[in-house]
Design an enzyme around this catalytic site. Structure first.
Site, mmCIF file in Angstrom:
data_model
loop_
_atom_site.group_PDB
_atom_site.id
_atom_site.type_symbol
_atom_site.label_atom_id
_atom_site.label_comp_id
_atom_site.label_asym_id
_atom_site.label_seq_id
_atom_site.Cartn_x
_atom_site.Cartn_y
_atom_site.Cartn_z
ATOM 1 N N GLY A 1 2.831 2.202 10.647
ATOM 2 C CA GLY A 1 3.978 3.278 10.485
ATOM 3 C C GLY A 1 4.742 3.603 11.703
ATOM 4 O O GLY A 1 5.173 4.646 11.535
ATOM 5 N N ASN B 1 0.911 -1.294 -0.066
ATOM 6 C CA ASN B 1 -0.054 0.173 -0.035
ATOM 7 C C ASN B 1 1.101 1.389 0.003
ATOM 8 O O ASN B 1 1.563 1.544 0.965
ATOM 9 C CB ASN B 1 -0.940 -0.262 1.202
ATOM 10 C CG ASN B 1 -1.868 1.291 1.423
ATOM 11 O OD1 ASN B 1 -1.595 2.188 0.688
ATOM 12 N ND2 ASN B 1 -2.100 1.307 2.457
ATOM 13 N N SER C 1 3.959 -2.195 10.097
ATOM 14 C CA SER C 1 5.374 -2.325 10.265
ATOM 15 C C SER C 1 5.811 -3.600 9.902
ATOM 16 O O SER C 1 6.823 -4.040 10.592
ATOM 17 C CB SER C 1 5.601 -1.840 11.536
ATOM 18 O OG SER C 1 5.380 -0.478 11.980
ATOM 19 N N LYS D 1 0.167 4.421 -0.434
ATOM 20 C CA LYS D 1 -0.560 5.422 0.275
ATOM 21 C C LYS D 1 -0.269 6.812 -0.651
ATOM 22 O O LYS D 1 -0.492 6.496 -2.043
ATOM 23 C CB LYS D 1 0.045 5.668 1.869
ATOM 24 C CG LYS D 1 -0.184 4.553 2.705
ATOM 25 C CD LYS D 1 0.235 4.625 4.064
ATOM 26 C CE LYS D 1 -0.027 3.308 5.075
ATOM 27 N NZ LYS D 1 0.279 3.193 6.217
ATOM 28 N N GLU E 1 -5.077 -4.892 10.827
ATOM 29 C CA GLU E 1 -4.046 -3.834 10.922
ATOM 30 C C GLU E 1 -4.386 -3.201 12.164
ATOM 31 O O GLU E 1 -4.849 -2.017 12.280
ATOM 32 C CB GLU E 1 -4.109 -3.004 9.669
ATOM 33 C CG GLU E 1 -3.994 -3.639 8.260
ATOM 34 C CD GLU E 1 -3.234 -2.501 7.544
ATOM 35 O OE1 GLU E 1 -2.302 -2.800 6.847
ATOM 36 O OE2 GLU E 1 -3.691 -1.491 7.300
ATOM 37 N N GLU F 1 -6.421 4.801 8.056
ATOM 38 C CA GLU F 1 -6.154 6.314 7.727
ATOM 39 C C GLU F 1 -7.647 6.803 7.250
ATOM 40 O O GLU F 1 -7.772 7.918 7.263
ATOM 41 C CB GLU F 1 -4.985 6.199 6.930
ATOM 42 C CG GLU F 1 -3.747 6.177 7.811
ATOM 43 C CD GLU F 1 -2.650 5.708 6.786
ATOM 44 O OE1 GLU F 1 -2.648 5.491 5.702
ATOM 45 O OE2 GLU F 1 -1.675 4.890 7.682
ATOM 46 N N HIS G 1 -9.288 1.323 5.349
ATOM 47 C CA HIS G 1 -8.018 1.388 5.937
ATOM 48 C C HIS G 1 -8.153 2.093 6.986
ATOM 49 O O HIS G 1 -8.768 3.158 7.141
ATOM 50 C CB HIS G 1 -6.902 1.859 4.798
ATOM 51 C CG HIS G 1 -5.678 1.919 5.645
ATOM 52 N ND1 HIS G 1 -5.242 2.937 6.274
ATOM 53 C CD2 HIS G 1 -4.567 1.043 5.576
ATOM 54 C CE1 HIS G 1 -3.781 2.550 6.603
ATOM 55 N NE2 HIS G 1 -3.469 1.585 6.068
#
Ligand code: PGA
Length: 245
Positions: A169, A4, A209, A6, A163, A92, A90
């Site tokens: 991240g 991904n 990660s 992003k 996730e 985010e 996701h």
């Protein structure tokens, strides 16, 4: 093994990534390989991967075929551009773009399926939820909101990604045990709603990660069907090491 990107990489960066990446994973037959670039890079990525074992996906989809929705991309557009998959819900997007509103993930999942795309539906708890002992409750709630109303036929085409938000991240990977336990919760819920055979067949990816040096240990877990990789998918060498764990 899904990457991904992003909101990173231009079309030119995308072309140079695949110029290196394709040959590094050409021999990989143990898995499917997917890169989800920014939508603007999809056409470049599709051209650059034509005839290879690498597929291209999107990071979001608008529920609806076409219409006056400024700035959005429907599943129909993504599929026409050559996408095979789309990431949905996701964290985010849940945090910053209202994807946690009721029915959003469900509607996007149905839209993806209707367009012939494989949805990768993300679920995961925040740090405070984990520390408050709410992980299972959150996973079950997100799973139900997004997927419980699908038909069995639709559910069979869905991929789920666990996730944990605290691992995305941050460099803090979930231990294989934490990831495995969360996958087991998701699979148990899948069995309760869609039956054991559907739950056993469900593919669950871990994301947060994932790096070349922890991919092998994570993938050694029986519950792990693949990974969804952010930062470490931006570099062709690093993502190829994850693919070839
Ligand atoms: P990360 O991101 O690998 O950079 O933690 C994972 C993701 O958000 O899918």
């Amino acid at each position: 093994m899904a990457g991904n990107w992003k909101m990173y990489k231009t079309p030119a960066d995308t072309a140079s990534f695949f110029a290196k990446f394709n040959s590094l994973v050409a021999a990989a037959q143990h898995c499917e390989i997917l890169i989800c670039p920014p939508t603007l890079d999809v056409t470049t990525a599709v051209e650059a991967t034509r005839g290879t074992n690498v597929m291209v996906g999107a990071q979001n989809v608008y529920p609806g075929k076409e219409g006056a929705f400024t700035g959005e991309h429907s599943g129909y557009l993504l599929k026409s551009a050559g996408c095979t998959h789309v990431i949905i819900g996701h964290s985010e997007r849940r945090q910053f773009f209202h994807d946690s509103d009721p029915e959003v993930v469900f509607k996007k999942t149905v839209a993806a399926l209707e367009a012939g795309l494989t949805p990768i539906v993300c679920v995961g708890e925040m740090l405070a939820e984990r520390e408050g002992g709410k992980t299972e409750e959150i996973l079950v709630q997100q799973f139900r909101e997004g997927l419980a109303s699908l038909t069995a036929e639709q559910f069979a085409k869905v991929v789920v990604a666990y996730e944990p938000v605290w691992a995305i991240g941050t460099g803090k990977t979930a231990t294989p045990q934490i990831a495995s336990d969360a996958h087991a919760v998701i699979r148990k819920e899948a069995a309760a709603l869609f039956g054991q055979p559907a739950a056993s067949a469900l593919r669950i990816l871990y994301g947060g990660s994932v790096k070349p040096d922890n991919a092998k240990t994570l993938m050694a877990e029986k519950e792990m069907n693949g990974v969804l990789v952010g930062g470490a998918s931006l570099d062709p060498e690093s993502f190829s090491k994850i693919v070839n764990y």
